[in-house]
Design a protein around this motif. Structure first.
Motif, PDB file in Angstrom:
ATOM      1  N   LEU A   1     -20.198  72.272   6.762  1.00 29.36           N
ATOM      2  CA  LEU A   1     -18.882  72.566   6.210  1.00 29.36           C
ATOM      3  C   LEU A   1     -17.959  72.918   7.372  1.00 29.36           C
ATOM      4  N   VAL A   2     -16.980  72.062   7.624  1.00 32.83           N
ATOM      5  CA  VAL A   2     -16.082  72.241   8.758  1.00 32.83           C
ATOM      6  C   VAL A   2     -14.816  72.941   8.295  1.00 32.83           C
ATOM      7  N   ARG A   3     -14.408  73.969   9.044  1.00 28.84           N
ATOM      8  CA  ARG A   3     -13.164  74.671   8.750  1.00 28.84           C
ATOM      9  C   ARG A   3     -12.228  74.505   9.936  1.00 28.84           C
ATOM     10  N   VAL A   4     -11.061  73.935   9.680  1.00 23.54           N
ATOM     11  CA  VAL A   4     -10.101  73.600  10.732  1.00 23.54           C
ATOM     12  C   VAL A   4      -8.827  74.408  10.521  1.00 23.54           C
ATOM     13  N   SER A   5      -8.379  75.093  11.572  1.00 25.73           N
ATOM     14  CA  SER A   5      -7.155  75.894  11.484  1.00 25.73           C
ATOM     15  C   SER A   5      -6.138  75.508  12.544  1.00 25.73           C
ATOM     16  N   GLY A   6      -6.340  74.349  13.184  1.00 18.06           N
ATOM     17  CA  GLY A   6      -5.398  73.887  14.200  1.00 18.06           C
ATOM     18  C   GLY A   6      -6.077  72.890  15.107  1.00 18.06           C
ATOM     19  N   PRO A   7      -5.339  72.318  16.059  1.00 17.09           N
ATOM     20  CA  PRO A   7      -5.968  71.422  17.031  1.00 17.09           C
ATOM     21  C   PRO A   7      -6.916  72.194  17.932  1.00 17.09           C
ATOM     22  N   SER A   8      -7.797  71.469  18.613  1.00 15.04           N
ATOM     23  CA  SER A   8      -8.740  72.106  19.525  1.00 15.04           C
ATOM     24  C   SER A   8      -7.993  72.779  20.672  1.00 15.04           C
ATOM     25  N   LYS A   9      -8.385  73.999  21.000  1.00 14.91           N
ATOM     26  CA  LYS A   9      -7.721  74.696  22.107  1.00 14.91           C
ATOM     27  C   LYS A   9      -8.699  75.670  22.757  1.00 14.91           C
ATOM     28  N   THR A  10      -8.422  75.961  24.021  1.00 11.91           N
ATOM     29  CA  THR A  10      -9.248  76.903  24.766  1.00 11.91           C
ATOM     30  C   THR A  10      -8.403  77.540  25.867  1.00 11.91           C
ATOM     31  N   SER A  11      -8.776  78.719  26.258  1.00  9.42           N
ATOM     32  CA  SER A  11      -8.144  79.377  27.413  1.00  9.42           C
ATOM     33  C   SER A  11      -9.225  79.871  28.367  1.00  9.42           C
ATOM     34  N   ASP A  12     -10.340  79.130  28.413  1.00  7.45           N
ATOM     35  CA  ASP A  12     -11.464  79.535  29.250  1.00  7.45           C
ATOM     36  C   ASP A  12     -11.130  79.505  30.738  1.00  7.45           C
ATOM     37  N   ILE A  13     -10.304  78.563  31.155  1.00  6.98           N
ATOM     38  CA  ILE A  13     -10.008  78.394  32.579  1.00  6.98           C
ATOM     39  C   ILE A  13      -8.744  79.161  32.921  1.00  6.98           C
ATOM     40  N   GLN A  14      -8.892  80.238  33.692  1.00  9.80           N
ATOM     41  CA  GLN A  14      -7.781  81.063  34.170  1.00  9.80           C
ATOM     42  C   GLN A  14      -6.878  81.543  33.036  1.00  9.80           C
ATOM     43  N   GLN A  15      -7.441  81.679  31.827  1.00  8.96           N
ATOM     44  CA  GLN A  15      -6.691  82.174  30.668  1.00  8.96           C
ATOM     45  C   GLN A  15      -5.447  81.341  30.371  1.00  8.96           C
ATOM     46  N   THR A  16      -5.495  80.057  30.744  1.00  8.67           N
ATOM     47  CA  THR A  16      -4.387  79.146  30.461  1.00  8.67           C
ATOM     48  C   THR A  16      -4.720  78.345  29.213  1.00  8.67           C
ATOM     49  N   LEU A  17      -3.848  78.422  28.198  1.00 10.28           N
ATOM     50  CA  LEU A  17      -4.107  77.731  26.941  1.00 10.28           C
ATOM     51  C   LEU A  17      -3.981  76.223  27.123  1.00 10.28           C
ATOM     52  N   ALA A  18      -5.038  75.512  26.754  1.00  9.65           N
ATOM     53  CA  ALA A  18      -5.049  74.050  26.855  1.00  9.65           C
ATOM     54  C   ALA A  18      -5.512  73.473  25.530  1.00  9.65           C
ATOM     55  N   TYR A  19      -4.881  72.373  25.122  1.00 11.34           N
ATOM     56  CA  TYR A  19      -5.223  71.720  23.858  1.00 11.34           C
ATOM     57  C   TYR A  19      -6.058  70.468  24.121  1.00 11.34           C
ATOM     58  N   GLY A  20      -7.004  70.207  23.219  1.00  8.72           N
ATOM     59  CA  GLY A  20      -7.793  68.994  23.286  1.00  8.72           C
ATOM     60  C   GLY A  20      -9.026  69.077  24.157  1.00  8.72           C
ATOM     61  N   ALA A  21      -9.397  70.256  24.604  1.00  8.98           N
ATOM     62  CA  ALA A  21     -10.546  70.384  25.506  1.00  8.98           C
ATOM     63  C   ALA A  21     -11.870  70.112  24.796  1.00  8.98           C
ATOM     64  N   HIS A  22     -11.993  70.544  23.552  1.00  6.61           N
ATOM     65  CA  HIS A  22     -13.257  70.425  22.833  1.00  6.61           C
ATOM     66  C   HIS A  22     -13.133  69.612  21.550  1.00  6.61           C
ATOM     67  N   GLY A  23     -12.027  68.925  21.369  1.00  6.33           N
ATOM     68  CA  GLY A  23     -11.815  68.175  20.132  1.00  6.33           C
ATOM     69  C   GLY A  23     -10.412  67.589  20.141  1.00  6.33           C
ATOM     70  N   PRO A  24      -9.829  67.327  18.974  1.00  5.01           N
ATOM     71  CA  PRO A  24      -8.515  66.680  18.893  1.00  5.01           C
ATOM     72  C   PRO A  24      -7.412  67.482  19.582  1.00  5.01           C
ATOM     73  N   ARG A  25      -6.567  66.760  20.291  1.00  2.58           N
ATOM     74  CA  ARG A  25      -5.398  67.383  20.927  1.00  2.58           C
ATOM     75  C   ARG A  25      -4.291  67.640  19.907  1.00  2.58           C
ATOM     76  N   TRP A  26      -4.227  66.773  18.891  1.00  2.00           N
ATOM     77  CA  TRP A  26      -3.189  66.896  17.870  1.00  2.00           C
ATOM     78  C   TRP A  26      -3.814  66.983  16.485  1.00  2.00           C
ATOM     79  N   LEU A  27      -3.202  67.771  15.623  1.00  2.00           N
ATOM     80  CA  LEU A  27      -3.592  67.857  14.216  1.00  2.00           C
ATOM     81  C   LEU A  27      -2.359  67.635  13.364  1.00  2.00           C
ATOM     82  N   TRP A  28      -2.417  66.603  12.534  1.00  2.00           N
ATOM     83  CA  TRP A  28      -1.361  66.352  11.554  1.00  2.00           C
ATOM     84  C   TRP A  28      -1.934  66.636  10.171  1.00  2.00           C
ATOM     85  N   VAL A  29      -1.217  67.418   9.393  1.00  4.85           N
ATOM     86  CA  VAL A  29      -1.662  67.757   8.038  1.00  4.85           C
ATOM     87  C   VAL A  29      -0.604  67.308   7.042  1.00  4.85           C
ATOM     88  N   LEU A  30      -1.041  66.564   6.040  1.00  4.42           N
ATOM     89  CA  LEU A  30      -0.163  66.198   4.934  1.00  4.42           C
ATOM     90  C   LEU A  30      -0.657  66.909   3.687  1.00  4.42           C
TER      91      LEU A  30
END
Length: 238
Positions: free
Chosen positions: A196-225
Motif C-alpha cells: 500500500l503506497v502513500r504519496v504526499s508529494g514528489p520525491s525529495k531529500t535533503s541528505d546532501i548538505q541539507q539542500t532540498l533536492a527533488y527526484g533523488a529517490h523517485g519522481p521529480r514531479w507529481l501531478w494530481v487530478l
C-alpha cells in the motif's frame, strides 16, 4: 565462538517472552482511539467539498501540481499538459476505464505503454525512455494531502516510482478526513494489500548538505487530478 547475545537477540527474546495482550485490552485501546478521532472530527467537521480544498492545499505545499476537474474534462486537460511537458511515452493501465479515456484523448506521437512484461526484461528501457506513469488512487487523506495507492499487476509500484513524472487521479468521493477515517472506512483491519503506497508529494531529500533536492529517490514531479464526482449520479465513477 562468543555466546554473548546481541542487542537484537535480547530484544527479540523479550518480545517472545512477553505475554500477548488480552482481547479485552485490545478492544479498550481500539475504542479509545476511535473515540479520540471521532471527537476531533465532530469538533471540526470537514465537508466533502472542503476535503478537496484541504488536499489541494497540502499537496501544493509539498511542491505538487493539483487541479480539480470534472469526470468528462480531465482526459483532454491531462493530454494537453502531457504534450506541453514533452511526454512521449506514458506508462498506464490501458485496460482500465481511466486508461481507455486518456488514450482516446492523447495527441499523436504520445505513446501509451502497458506494464505487461516482467521488470527484469525491460528495466533499462523503462528507466531510460518512459517519461511518465499514471495511477488511480484508491483514496486520499485530507489532513495530510496523502494519496493512497494499492498497486496491482496492471499498475505495479514501479509505475509511481520509476518515471520522472507521476500523474495520479483521485476521486473526490474517496477523500477521507484523516488516516484513521480511511483505515476504518476501507476496513484495513480486515486485510491489507501486500503493498500500500502513500504519496504526499514528489520525491525529495535533503541528505546532501541539507539542500532540498527533488527526484533523488523517485519522481521529480507529481501531478494530481482530483475528479469531482460528488454531484454526479452513482458517484460518477467509470
Amino acid at each position: 565462538m562468543s555466546t554473548a547475545l546481541t542487542a537484537r537477540e535480547r530484544m527479540l527474546g523479550r518480545l517472545r517472552a512477553a505475554a500477548p495482550a488480552a482481547p479485552e485490552a485490545v478492544d479498550i485501546i481500539d475504542t479509545a482511539i476511535d473515540n479520540h478521532y471521532q471527537a476531533r472530527r465532530a469538533a471540526a467537521p470537514l465537508s466533502p467539498h472542503h476535503r478537496i480544498a484541504a488536499v489541494q492545499a497540502a499537496l501544493r505545499a509539498a511542491h505538487a501540481q493539483v487541479d480539480c476537474v470534472s469526470a468528462d474534462a480531465w482526459p483532454a486537460l491531462l493530454a494537453q499538459r502531457l504534450g506541453e511537458h514533452g511526454v512521449r511515452r506514458l506508462l498506464l493501465d490501458t485496460g482500465s476505464a481511466e486508461g481507455r479515456a486518456l488514450r482516446a484523448a492523447l495527441p499523436q506521437g504520445l505513446e501509451a505503454l502497458p506494464f505487461e512484461r516482467p521488470l527484469a526484461q525491460w528495466k533499462g528501457e523503462l528507466f531510460d525512455t518512459v517519461d511518465a506513469g499514471l495511477t488511480v488512487a484508491r483514496s486520499g487523506i485530507a489532513a495530510t494531502g496523502t494519496l493512497v495507492i494499492a498497486p496491482d499487476a496492471a499498475t505495479p509500484r514501479t509505475v509511481s516510482l520509476a518515471p520522472p513524472l507521476h500523474v495520479c487521479l483521485v476521486y473526490a468521493s474517496t477523500l477521507h478526513v484523516d488516516l484513521h477515517a480511511a483505515a476504518r472506512a476501507e476496513r484495513w483491519m480486515d486485510g491489507m494489500p501486500s503493498n500500500l503506497v502513500r504519496v504526499s508529494g514528489p520525491s525529495k531529500t535533503s541528505d546532501i548538505q541539507q539542500t532540498l533536492a527533488y527526484g533523488a529517490h523517485g519522481p521529480r514531479w507529481l501531478w494530481v487530478l482530483i475528479i469531482d464526482d460528488l454531484t454526479a449520479p452513482e458517484g460518477g465513477r467509470p
